[in-house]
Design a protein around this motif. Sequence first.
Motif, PDB file in Angstrom:
ATOM      1  N   GLN A   1      -1.215  -1.582 -14.995  1.00  0.00           N
ATOM      2  CA  GLN A   1      -1.744  -1.283 -13.673  1.00  0.00           C
ATOM      3  C   GLN A   1      -1.538   0.205 -13.411  1.00  0.00           C
TER       4      GLN A   1
ATOM      5  N   ASP B   1      -0.332   3.364 -12.177  1.00  0.00           N
ATOM      6  CA  ASP B   1       0.891   3.576 -11.406  1.00  0.00           C
ATOM      7  C   ASP B   1       1.311   5.026 -11.575  1.00  0.00           C
ATOM      8  N   ASN B   2       2.518   5.327 -11.161  1.00  0.00           N
ATOM      9  CA  ASN B   2       3.001   6.707 -11.269  1.00  0.00           C
ATOM     10  C   ASN B   2       3.627   6.970 -12.637  1.00  0.00           C
TER      11      ASN B   2
END
Length: 224
Positions: free
Chosen positions: A176, A178-179
């Motif tokens: 997913q 994300d950072n």
Amino acid sequence: MKRFAIIVAGGKGVRMGTELPKQFLELDGMPVVMRSIEAFARFDAGMKIFVVLPQEHFNTWGKLCIKYHFKIPHQIVPGGDTRYDSVSHAVEMVQGEGLIAVHDGVRPLVSIDLIQRCFDVAEKMGSAVPASEIVESIRQRTNHGTKSVNRNDFFTVQTPQIFNSIVLKMAYRKAQPDNYTDDASLVDSFGIAVNIIEGERRNIKITNPVDLKVAEWILSLDKK
């Protein structure tokens, strides 16, 4: 195994405080990102090189290639809104199984020796990530301020980060957005072991004007 290199230079370079993104700034007679590309071409002239750039600067890049007579074969990939998006675009363009090296375009002082060591370990172990021990004391932010932590338990991570193409493609397809600040953290999120090797102090990441001056100084020492 086949070798591929993804040079990530899709950032805007806001912290540099210049109109031209940092990857295009000149470092000792050549734009920063060209030095990064050149390092991989010198290591393996036959490897496929993908260069991720901001799409709005494709023309800028073309003009720079003409100005500096830059003729190393490479394929341009449009960068995304995040590093995750940018690398994902490039990873999907890799055809066939092999080893993919993802390298920050603003780490222009990477050595041939480090690239070689990373590929050697990745070929045997499936991955290789250069890192350096922390020499300064560090503290961790908490809900109540900060606390001291043992610096021997931590490393600063560099690039190139090299992974089997099957593993890296799987990670980018299933993760997913994300950072994720690097590929090692993304691969690690799937429980896949990441092999650390010794990095290089000179393999600095240029993010501000001081870093550019330091890089110029290091290159001046190489000429002596």
